[in-house]
Design an enzyme around this catalytic site. Structure first.
Site, short mmCIF file in Angstrom:
data_model
loop_
_atom_site.label_atom_id
_atom_site.label_comp_id
_atom_site.label_asym_id
_atom_site.label_seq_id
_atom_site.Cartn_x
_atom_site.Cartn_y
_atom_site.Cartn_z
N GLN A 185 12.80 -40.15 -20.66
CA GLN A 185 12.66 -41.49 -19.38
C GLN A 185 13.70 -42.94 -20.22
O GLN A 185 13.85 -43.60 -19.32
CB GLN A 185 11.03 -42.04 -19.56
CG GLN A 185 9.89 -41.28 -18.77
CD GLN A 185 8.19 -41.56 -19.21
OE1 GLN A 185 7.69 -42.06 -18.75
NE2 GLN A 185 7.84 -40.72 -20.61
N GLY A 239 12.42 -50.39 -29.07
CA GLY A 239 12.43 -49.47 -28.03
C GLY A 239 13.43 -50.19 -27.57
O GLY A 239 13.90 -51.12 -27.06
N ARG A 284 3.39 -47.49 -23.73
CA ARG A 284 2.34 -47.49 -24.99
C ARG A 284 1.08 -48.39 -24.63
O ARG A 284 0.01 -46.93 -23.74
CB ARG A 284 3.44 -49.01 -25.68
CG ARG A 284 2.20 -49.45 -26.95
CD ARG A 284 3.49 -50.65 -27.31
NE ARG A 284 4.81 -50.93 -27.93
CZ ARG A 284 4.88 -49.70 -28.81
NH1 ARG A 284 4.16 -49.45 -29.42
NH2 ARG A 284 5.81 -49.39 -28.20
N VAL A 315 26.70 -60.99 -22.82
CA VAL A 315 26.29 -62.08 -23.37
C VAL A 315 27.81 -62.43 -24.42
O VAL A 315 28.87 -64.01 -24.33
CB VAL A 315 24.93 -61.87 -24.61
CG1 VAL A 315 25.33 -62.71 -26.03
CG2 VAL A 315 23.91 -62.21 -23.83
N ASP A 363 8.86 -50.71 -21.02
CA ASP A 363 6.67 -51.26 -20.57
C ASP A 363 6.43 -52.52 -19.73
O ASP A 363 5.77 -51.92 -18.92
CB ASP A 363 6.23 -51.58 -21.67
CG ASP A 363 6.35 -50.10 -22.80
OD1 ASP A 363 6.35 -49.11 -22.44
OD2 ASP A 363 5.88 -50.82 -24.34
O1 F6P Z 1 7.76 -49.56 -25.81
C1 F6P Z 1 8.74 -48.52 -25.72
C2 F6P Z 1 8.45 -47.62 -25.65
O2 F6P Z 1 8.37 -46.36 -25.48
C3 F6P Z 1 6.75 -46.89 -25.70
O3 F6P Z 1 6.29 -46.82 -24.19
C4 F6P Z 1 6.75 -46.12 -26.82
O4 F6P Z 1 4.93 -46.13 -26.79
C5 F6P Z 1 6.83 -46.43 -27.71
O5 F6P Z 1 8.33 -47.22 -27.66
C6 F6P Z 1 7.92 -45.09 -28.52
O6 F6P Z 1 7.93 -45.62 -29.83
P1 F6P Z 1 8.79 -45.00 -30.61
O7 F6P Z 1 10.53 -44.47 -29.89
O8 F6P Z 1 9.31 -45.90 -31.70
O9 F6P Z 1 8.65 -43.36 -30.74
#
Ligand code: F6P
Length: 318
Positions: free
Chosen positions: A250, A10, A170, A22, A126
């Protein structure tokens, strides 16, 4: 050195600031950086481009990642890892830097185990990466959620309503807990703490009897989806909260000062770590000091939320 660089999993606000740091730190020390597109997908497909100082100009303050990102489930298989390792060797890269969260650092550890020097940079909204107090993107995500809940509270108060606001995170409750404390939530529901719907129902009824004009529940997505949670609450209490699922807002937007600063210092530290011969480590921060976390210690573990913050909410939501 020729250093490969990728962002994975993500996206998190501040990833761009880390890329810039970097690239420019490496160039300053006469090294070269090659950026892979779409994380491990680009690594497996050999899709990379030479990064120069101008290519990372104007990105420090921008959310998302200019290198693009993906989840790449193929990389979880042995075949995917060896494909990636072959690309690194064929491209003549001396090392790899991986900007990402738990899943991404697990992939980085697999590459390290194949004998490639690898450094990770802790980055996920997260905030659940073991070994670091903070990850890039968490602060911005919490601020985004906080702004949204502040707005929701205005309308909740005007209509004297109960609201359930579902936030990301998550399987963990970091965003919910920190946002909940910062907005003065009346209840925070996270996976780490069992909840009791009868008790919650009484708490809501008491709150309105005591003159409260709203009742805001911040719900972590790892517990339940808001509609399901509200249905269960309705069955126990007859209360029908309004629902707001904050979702991807978010994760977007300009990084806060904290995330820009964290990302900039993490990126610089990652290159320096490689220059010192470090490998198999993740750059993070502990007690306000930059630190290198052993991948073997971090991978497979999940950082724990400080659940005593829940008691604080109980005290302050009277
Ligand atoms: O890991 C970051 C996150 O935004 C989590 O909070 C969320 O559950 C997940 O990614 C959503 O994943 P995707 O972008 O694959 O829908």
């Amino acid at each position: 050195m020729k250093i490969g660089l990728l962002t994975s999993g993500g996206d998190a606000p501040g990833m761009n600031a880390a890329i810039r740091s970097v690239v420019r730190t490496a160039i300053y020390h006469d090294h070269q950086v090659y950026g892979f597109k779409r994380g491990y997908l680009g690594l497996m497909n050999g899709e990379y481009l030479r990064m120069d100082s101008r290519r990372v100009g104007g990105i420090l303050s921008r959310g998302g990642t200019i290198l693009l990102t993906s989840r790449a489930p193929e990389f979880k298989l042995e075949e995917g890892v060896s494909k990636g390792v072959s690309v690194i060797r064929e491209a003549g890269l001396d090392a790899l830097i991986v900007i990402g969260g738990n899943g991404s650092q697990t992939g980085a550890y697999e590459i390290f185990k194949q004998g490639i020097p690898v450094i990770g940079i802790a980055s996920t909204i997260d905030n659940d990466l073991w070994g670091t107090d903070k990850t890039i993107g968490f602060d911005t995500a919490v601020n985004n959620a906080m702004d949204a809940v502040d707005k929701i509270r205005d309308t909740a108060t005007s209509h004297e309503r109960v609201f359930v606001v579902e936030v990301m995170g998550r399987d963990v409750g970091f965003i919910a807990m920190h946002c909940g404390v910062a907005v003065g939530a009346d209840e925070i529901i996270i996976p780490e703490i069992p909840y009791d719907l009868s008790k919650l129902s009484l708490k809501i009824k008491d709150a309105f009897m005591l003159g409260k004009k709203h009742f805001i529940i911040v719900l972590a997505e790892g517990v339940d989806k808001a509609p399901q949670f509200c249905q269960k609450l309705y069955e126990v209490s007859g209360i029908e909260p309004k629902i707001s699922t904050l979702g991807y807002l978010q994760r977007g937007g300009d990084p806060t000062y904290t995330d820009r600063f964290l990302a900039t210092t993490f990126g610089n530290y990652a290159v320096k770590a490689l220059m010192e011969g470090q490998s198999g480590k993740i750059v993070g921060i502990r007690h306000h000091q930059l630190t290198l976390i052993d991948m073997k210690d971090s991978v497979g573990k999940v950082k724990k939320v400080n659940t005593s913050l829940y008691d604080l909410t109980e005290i302050l939501s009277i």
